[in-house]
Design a protein around this motif. Sequence first.
Motif, mmCIF file in Angstrom:
data_model
loop_
_atom_site.group_PDB
_atom_site.id
_atom_site.type_symbol
_atom_site.label_atom_id
_atom_site.label_comp_id
_atom_site.label_asym_id
_atom_site.label_seq_id
_atom_site.Cartn_x
_atom_site.Cartn_y
_atom_site.Cartn_z
ATOM 1 N N VAL A 46 0.856 -1.193 0.000
ATOM 2 C CA VAL A 46 0.000 0.000 0.000
ATOM 3 C C VAL A 46 0.885 1.233 0.000
ATOM 4 C CG1 VAL A 46 -1.866 -1.044 1.366
ATOM 5 C CG2 VAL A 46 -0.089 0.283 2.522
ATOM 6 N N ASP A 47 0.302 2.349 -0.358
ATOM 7 C CA ASP A 47 0.962 3.631 -0.211
ATOM 8 C C ASP A 47 0.744 4.049 1.240
ATOM 9 O OD1 ASP A 47 1.792 6.217 -0.073
ATOM 10 O OD2 ASP A 47 0.493 6.960 -1.684
ATOM 11 N N GLN A 48 1.801 3.946 2.039
ATOM 12 C CA GLN A 48 1.626 4.176 3.481
ATOM 13 C C GLN A 48 1.306 5.627 3.828
ATOM 14 O OE1 GLN A 48 5.180 3.752 5.903
ATOM 15 N NE2 GLN A 48 6.457 3.612 4.101
ATOM 16 N N LEU A 49 1.418 6.528 2.859
ATOM 17 C CA LEU A 49 1.082 7.933 3.130
ATOM 18 C C LEU A 49 -0.376 8.242 2.815
ATOM 19 C CD1 LEU A 49 4.256 9.722 1.702
ATOM 20 C CD2 LEU A 49 3.771 8.965 4.036
ATOM 21 N N ASP A 50 -1.081 7.259 2.283
ATOM 22 C CA ASP A 50 -2.459 7.466 1.841
ATOM 23 C C ASP A 50 -3.430 6.941 2.909
ATOM 24 O OD1 ASP A 50 -4.983 7.282 0.667
ATOM 25 O OD2 ASP A 50 -4.150 6.930 -1.331
ATOM 26 N N GLY A 51 -3.982 7.874 3.692
ATOM 27 C CA GLY A 51 -4.850 7.499 4.806
ATOM 28 C C GLY A 51 -6.048 6.668 4.362
ATOM 29 N N ALA A 52 -6.627 7.015 3.222
ATOM 30 C CA ALA A 52 -7.817 6.286 2.744
ATOM 31 C C ALA A 52 -7.436 4.848 2.394
ATOM 32 C CB ALA A 52 -8.406 7.000 1.531
ATOM 33 N N GLU A 53 -6.293 4.686 1.745
ATOM 34 C CA GLU A 53 -5.854 3.351 1.335
ATOM 35 C C GLU A 53 -5.538 2.482 2.564
ATOM 36 O OE1 GLU A 53 -2.348 1.684 -1.429
ATOM 37 O OE2 GLU A 53 -3.085 3.650 -2.054
ATOM 38 N N VAL A 54 -4.850 3.079 3.529
ATOM 39 C CA VAL A 54 -4.501 2.345 4.743
ATOM 40 C C VAL A 54 -5.772 1.971 5.518
ATOM 41 C CG1 VAL A 54 -3.351 2.544 6.991
ATOM 42 C CG2 VAL A 54 -2.180 3.336 4.924
ATOM 43 N N THR A 55 -6.709 2.913 5.596
ATOM 44 C CA THR A 55 -7.957 2.648 6.320
ATOM 45 C C THR A 55 -8.754 1.535 5.636
ATOM 46 O OG1 THR A 55 -8.008 4.927 7.061
ATOM 47 C CG2 THR A 55 -10.057 3.714 7.215
ATOM 48 N N ALA A 56 -8.782 1.563 4.312
ATOM 49 C CA ALA A 56 -9.504 0.515 3.573
ATOM 50 C C ALA A 56 -8.885 -0.852 3.865
ATOM 51 C CB ALA A 56 -9.471 0.814 2.070
ATOM 52 N N LEU A 57 -7.569 -0.907 3.912
ATOM 53 C CA LEU A 57 -6.887 -2.176 4.218
ATOM 54 C C LEU A 57 -7.236 -2.640 5.636
ATOM 55 C CD1 LEU A 57 -4.780 -4.401 3.487
ATOM 56 C CD2 LEU A 57 -3.038 -2.898 4.497
ATOM 57 N N ARG A 59 -9.827 -1.963 7.403
ATOM 58 C CA ARG A 59 -11.232 -2.392 7.429
ATOM 59 C C ARG A 59 -11.361 -3.798 6.847
ATOM 60 N NH1 ARG A 59 -14.531 2.549 6.241
ATOM 61 N NH2 ARG A 59 -15.228 3.194 8.317
ATOM 62 N N ARG A 60 -10.712 -3.991 5.697
ATOM 63 C CA ARG A 60 -10.809 -5.280 5.005
ATOM 64 C C ARG A 60 -10.245 -6.409 5.872
ATOM 65 N NH1 ARG A 60 -7.500 -7.739 1.490
ATOM 66 N NH2 ARG A 60 -6.128 -5.994 1.019
ATOM 67 N N LEU A 61 -9.172 -6.089 6.620
ATOM 68 C CA LEU A 61 -8.525 -7.109 7.464
ATOM 69 C C LEU A 61 -9.223 -7.255 8.810
ATOM 70 C CD1 LEU A 61 -4.781 -6.101 6.839
ATOM 71 C CD2 LEU A 61 -5.992 -8.075 5.864
ATOM 72 N N LEU A 82 -7.611 6.717 10.253
ATOM 73 C CA LEU A 82 -7.978 5.464 10.922
ATOM 74 C C LEU A 82 -8.927 5.732 12.086
ATOM 75 C CD1 LEU A 82 -4.433 3.910 10.771
ATOM 76 C CD2 LEU A 82 -6.475 2.776 9.873
ATOM 77 N N ARG A 83 -8.601 6.753 12.886
ATOM 78 C CA ARG A 83 -9.441 7.074 14.041
ATOM 79 C C ARG A 83 -10.838 7.476 13.608
ATOM 80 N NH1 ARG A 83 -4.990 9.578 16.303
ATOM 81 N NH2 ARG A 83 -4.080 8.086 17.751
ATOM 82 N N GLU A 84 -10.911 8.265 12.547
ATOM 83 C CA GLU A 84 -12.233 8.686 12.061
ATOM 84 C C GLU A 84 -13.060 7.479 11.651
ATOM 85 O OE1 GLU A 84 -11.662 11.670 8.972
ATOM 86 O OE2 GLU A 84 -10.577 12.844 10.499
ATOM 87 N N ALA A 85 -12.377 6.434 11.180
ATOM 88 C CA ALA A 85 -13.085 5.219 10.761
ATOM 89 C C ALA A 85 -13.338 4.288 11.948
ATOM 90 C CB ALA A 85 -12.270 4.502 9.689
ATOM 91 N N GLY A 86 -12.949 4.714 13.147
ATOM 92 C CA GLY A 86 -13.225 3.918 14.339
ATOM 93 C C GLY A 86 -12.249 2.779 14.575
ATOM 94 N N VAL A 87 -11.086 2.830 13.930
ATOM 95 C CA VAL A 87 -10.084 1.774 14.115
ATOM 96 C C VAL A 87 -9.126 2.212 15.236
ATOM 97 C CG1 VAL A 87 -8.265 0.422 13.002
ATOM 98 C CG2 VAL A 87 -10.204 1.252 11.647
#
Length: 425
Positions: A46-57, A59-61, A82-87
């Motif tokens: 993943v692109d570790q600087l991309d919050g949306a991409e990291v959050t999607a990963l 969530r998926r995991l 990540l925090r906004e997504a509740g992780v």
Amino acid sequence: MKVLVIGGGAREHALCRSLSQDPAVTELHCAPGNAGIAQVATVHPVDQLDGAEVTALARRLGSELVVVGPEAPLVAGVADALREAGVPVFGPSGRAAQLEGSKAFAKDVMAAAGVPTARSYVCTTPAEAAEALDAFGAPYVVKDDGLAAGKGVVVTSDREAALAHAASCMGTPSGREGGGRVVIEEFLDGPEVSLFAITDGTTVLPLQPAQDFKRALDGDEGPNTGGMGAYSPLPWAPEGLVEEVLETVLQPTVDELRRRGTEFSGLLYAGLALTSRGTRVIEFNARFGDPETQVVLARLRTPLAGVLHAAATGTLDQLEPLRWDDDAAVTVVIASEGYPAAPRTGDPIEGLAEAEAADGTAYVLHAGTRAGEDGRVLSAGGRVLSVTATGADLAEARDRAYRAVGRITLQGGQHRTDIALKAAQ
Ligand code: AMP
Ligand code: GLY
């Protein structure tokens, strides 16, 4: 607990190694990882600087804890996404990570919190820089205000070189946090200590101190690097150092950030100088240090996931005191040819299995590596490996680490031969 680690250096390999040994961890993932991490965790590109991409990963995991290793994703706000997504996430918000991302911000927080640090000026023009240099005198300390992976600092007695570095910092194109500003400060004498603390924004839990070797060459010669080796414990450190730093540096800083509405949770790293006039903060970092993490985690007995999860969920006050090994730990970094200025990559690394097999006391943490097509491991960055060993004392740990280093070949590879030498004697 399903855990996802973000990053791909030796620090993340050390984190993954400890997490993989924690019985509470049922699944371990790392993104993007490296060739060594792939042996203990499932890696994801993943692109570790991309919050949306990291959050999607995450969530998926179904990640129940995400640990953000490096500073760049933190400053980019990956923990916020990540925090906004509740992780649950171990790592500060982008705003709180400015403690590392902007030296000027860090100085402001320290001033407000009454934390002892070097006197400094923030300059934006060559004339201001010259005036600041002359106000302090040699040796001169000139720092890029923004993130520079430990390489933005020049300490020199050559006034021309100091001015030239200041000019290059101020000339950095915008688009990077703090670009265009330079911090000039008084020189701090005395040995350096790295002290990490885990915090949930209120409670602060210091870890054991370590020492890093920042210069590229033996005898602390050559340019500053990200760090060429480390050891812990520090037999020479004054008694009560950790308590003193908790009281005068760590807790006041965490309290000041909370007071400002910039709560800091995650890892607060204090880089300290034990000067003739007392302990001073050289810098703060907003994440685990590399390579100090390799030796600190080597000595931590308490399973890691529960500690990081408690910080991520604001429950550190309920945690039992941390348990530590009495053993010593030493790590030696093998860097590629040309590091830090122009590291060469793509060279095969031999002897990894032999290094670990020798007497079973050393292990190799990967920094910049990737798997080649033929199953070989190739260098892929400036710092390539972090060879770590423990022993009854520093001399034994050092011996074991260097024996393992001697079994590894990397064309053009470089390492220091004096990591922990003085402290072991
Ligand atoms: P920093 O990126 O601020 O940690 O600086 C990198 C390294 O430069 C430090 O670990 C020190 O060895 C050195 N350094 C930074 N600031 C000072 C200072 N005020 N006095 C002496 N050495 C410093
Ligand atoms: N070892 C220094 C750092 O992690 O910044």
